[in-house]
Write a protein that holds these residues in place. Structure first.
Motif, PDB file in Angstrom:
ATOM      1  N   LEU A  20      12.691 -30.096  -4.865  1.00  0.00           N
ATOM      2  CA  LEU A  20      11.968 -29.611  -3.681  1.00  0.00           C
ATOM      3  C   LEU A  20      11.233 -30.757  -2.993  1.00  0.00           C
ATOM      4  N   ASP A  21      10.573 -31.619  -3.754  1.00  0.00           N
ATOM      5  CA  ASP A  21       9.886 -32.771  -3.160  1.00  0.00           C
ATOM      6  C   ASP A  21      10.875 -33.646  -2.391  1.00  0.00           C
ATOM      7  N   ALA A  22      12.044 -33.867  -2.976  1.00  0.00           N
ATOM      8  CA  ALA A  22      13.066 -34.680  -2.311  1.00  0.00           C
ATOM      9  C   ALA A  22      13.565 -33.996  -1.046  1.00  0.00           C
ATOM     10  N   ALA A  23      13.727 -32.691  -1.085  1.00  0.00           N
ATOM     11  CA  ALA A  23      14.184 -31.950   0.104  1.00  0.00           C
ATOM     12  C   ALA A  23      13.144 -32.028   1.217  1.00  0.00           C
ATOM     13  N   LYS A  24      11.879 -31.995   0.852  1.00  0.00           N
ATOM     14  CA  LYS A  24      10.812 -32.077   1.861  1.00  0.00           C
ATOM     15  C   LYS A  24      10.841 -33.410   2.603  1.00  0.00           C
ATOM     16  N   THR A  25      11.314 -34.465   1.933  1.00  0.00           N
ATOM     17  CA  THR A  25      11.416 -35.776   2.583  1.00  0.00           C
ATOM     18  C   THR A  25      12.834 -36.068   3.071  1.00  0.00           C
ATOM     19  N   GLU A  26      13.695 -35.030   2.984  1.00  0.00           N
ATOM     20  CA  GLU A  26      15.094 -35.127   3.421  1.00  0.00           C
ATOM     21  C   GLU A  26      15.861 -36.224   2.688  1.00  0.00           C
ATOM     22  N   ASP A  27      15.534 -36.407   1.424  1.00  0.00           N
ATOM     23  CA  ASP A  27      16.240 -37.356   0.566  1.00  0.00           C
ATOM     24  C   ASP A  27      17.312 -36.576  -0.191  1.00  0.00           C
ATOM     25  N   TRP A  28      18.424 -36.326   0.502  1.00  0.00           N
ATOM     26  CA  TRP A  28      19.457 -35.429  -0.025  1.00  0.00           C
ATOM     27  C   TRP A  28      20.174 -36.012  -1.244  1.00  0.00           C
ATOM     28  N   GLU A  29      20.240 -37.326  -1.340  1.00  0.00           N
ATOM     29  CA  GLU A  29      20.842 -37.927  -2.539  1.00  0.00           C
ATOM     30  C   GLU A  29      20.016 -37.576  -3.775  1.00  0.00           C
ATOM     31  N   GLN A  30      18.691 -37.636  -3.635  1.00  0.00           N
ATOM     32  CA  GLN A  30      17.812 -37.271  -4.747  1.00  0.00           C
ATOM     33  C   GLN A  30      17.930 -35.780  -5.060  1.00  0.00           C
ATOM     34  N   VAL A  31      18.037 -34.963  -4.024  1.00  0.00           N
ATOM     35  CA  VAL A  31      18.200 -33.519  -4.243  1.00  0.00           C
ATOM     36  C   VAL A  31      19.430 -33.276  -5.116  1.00  0.00           C
ATOM     37  N   VAL A  32      20.533 -33.913  -4.752  1.00  0.00           N
ATOM     38  CA  VAL A  32      21.775 -33.751  -5.518  1.00  0.00           C
ATOM     39  C   VAL A  32      21.602 -34.267  -6.944  1.00  0.00           C
ATOM     40  N   ARG A  33      20.899 -35.384  -7.100  1.00  0.00           N
ATOM     41  CA  ARG A  33      20.663 -35.944  -8.433  1.00  0.00           C
ATOM     42  C   ARG A  33      19.867 -34.978  -9.309  1.00  0.00           C
ATOM     43  N   PHE A  34      18.787 -34.425  -8.765  1.00  0.00           N
ATOM     44  CA  PHE A  34      17.974 -33.493  -9.541  1.00  0.00           C
ATOM     45  C   PHE A  34      18.704 -32.171  -9.774  1.00  0.00           C
ATOM     46  N   GLY A  36      21.878 -31.977 -10.324  1.00  0.00           N
ATOM     47  CA  GLY A  36      22.735 -32.293 -11.467  1.00  0.00           C
ATOM     48  C   GLY A  36      21.962 -32.256 -12.773  1.00  0.00           C
ATOM     49  N   ALA A  37      20.743 -32.774 -12.745  1.00  0.00           N
ATOM     50  CA  ALA A  37      19.902 -32.736 -13.942  1.00  0.00           C
ATOM     51  C   ALA A  37      19.608 -31.295 -14.346  1.00  0.00           C
ATOM     52  N   CYS A  38      19.335 -30.448 -13.362  1.00  0.00           N
ATOM     53  CA  CYS A  38      19.100 -29.022 -13.644  1.00  0.00           C
ATOM     54  C   CYS A  38      20.333 -28.398 -14.287  1.00  0.00           C
ATOM     55  N   ALA A  39      21.502 -28.716 -13.757  1.00  0.00           N
ATOM     56  CA  ALA A  39      22.738 -28.137 -14.295  1.00  0.00           C
ATOM     57  C   ALA A  39      22.936 -28.521 -15.762  1.00  0.00           C
ATOM     58  N   VAL A  40      22.657 -29.772 -16.104  1.00  0.00           N
ATOM     59  CA  VAL A  40      22.785 -30.222 -17.491  1.00  0.00           C
ATOM     60  C   VAL A  40      21.787 -29.486 -18.379  1.00  0.00           C
ATOM     61  N   LEU A  41      20.548 -29.394 -17.926  1.00  0.00           N
ATOM     62  CA  LEU A  41      19.516 -28.700 -18.702  1.00  0.00           C
ATOM     63  C   LEU A  41      19.846 -27.221 -18.881  1.00  0.00           C
ATOM     64  N   ILE A  42      20.363 -26.600 -17.837  1.00  0.00           N
ATOM     65  CA  ILE A  42      20.724 -25.175 -17.921  1.00  0.00           C
ATOM     66  C   ILE A  42      21.826 -24.971 -18.953  1.00  0.00           C
ATOM     67  N   GLU A  43      22.805 -25.849 -18.958  1.00  0.00           N
ATOM     68  CA  GLU A  43      23.890 -25.739 -19.941  1.00  0.00           C
ATOM     69  C   GLU A  43      23.356 -25.914 -21.362  1.00  0.00           C
ATOM     70  N   GLN A  44      22.467 -26.884 -21.557  1.00  0.00           N
ATOM     71  CA  GLN A  44      21.863 -27.095 -22.875  1.00  0.00           C
ATOM     72  C   GLN A  44      21.033 -25.876 -23.291  1.00  0.00           C
ATOM     73  N   LEU A  45      20.310 -25.309 -22.325  1.00  0.00           N
ATOM     74  CA  LEU A  45      19.509 -24.119 -22.599  1.00  0.00           C
ATOM     75  C   LEU A  45      20.408 -22.957 -23.019  1.00  0.00           C
ATOM     76  N   ARG A  46      21.509 -22.768 -22.328  1.00  0.00           N
ATOM     77  CA  ARG A  46      22.433 -21.676 -22.680  1.00  0.00           C
ATOM     78  C   ARG A  46      22.927 -21.811 -24.117  1.00  0.00           C
TER      79      ARG A  46
END
Length: 99
Positions: A20-34, A36-46
Motif C-alpha cells: 500500500l505504501d508503494a502504491a501511494k507513491t506509484e512505485d508499481w515495481e515495489q507493489v509487484v515485489r511485495f 510476490g512476497a505476499c504470495a509466497v507467505l500465503i502459500e507457506q501459511l496454507r
C-alpha cells in the motif's frame, strides 16, 4: 506452534502495508515485489495451516489481521486502477500498431 501461524498472518499484513505504501507513491515495481512476497507467505501459511490450528483467542486476532489485510488490498486496488487502465490502453495501442 500456533503462534507461528499468527506470525505468518502478521508477515502478510506487513507486506500488504508495504504494498500500500508503494502504491501511494506509484512505485508499481515495489507493489509487484511485495505482492510476490505476499504470495509466497500465503502459500507457506496454507501448508502450515493444514497441520496446525489456532486457539480461540488467536482466531479473533487472525480475523482482525485479515480485516486489515483486506483493507490494504482494497486501497491498493483503488490506487492501481488508473495505472492498470493506462497499461491496458498502452497494450491495445501496441496491438493496433502491430496489425
Amino acid at each position: 506452534m500456533s503462534q507461528q501461524l499468527i506470525d505468518y498472518y502478521k508477515a502478510i499484513e506487513n507486506s500488504s502495508a508495504k504494498m500500500l505504501d508503494a502504491a501511494k507513491t506509484e512505485d508499481w515495481e515495489q507493489v509487484v515485489r511485495f505482492e510476490g512476497a505476499c504470495a509466497v507467505l500465503i502459500e507457506q501459511l496454507r501448508e502450515r495451516a493444514a497441520s496446525e490450528q489456532l486457539h480461540p483467542e488467536q482466531r479473533a486476532e487472525k480475523t482482525r489481521i485479515m480485516q486489515r489485510i483486506l483493507n490494504n488490498d482494497a486501497q491498493v486496488r483503488y490506487l492501481a486502477e488508473p495505472w492498470l487502465m493506462h497499461c491496458e490502453q498502452t497494450q491495445q495501442g501496441q496491438a493496433q500498431y502491430l496489425h
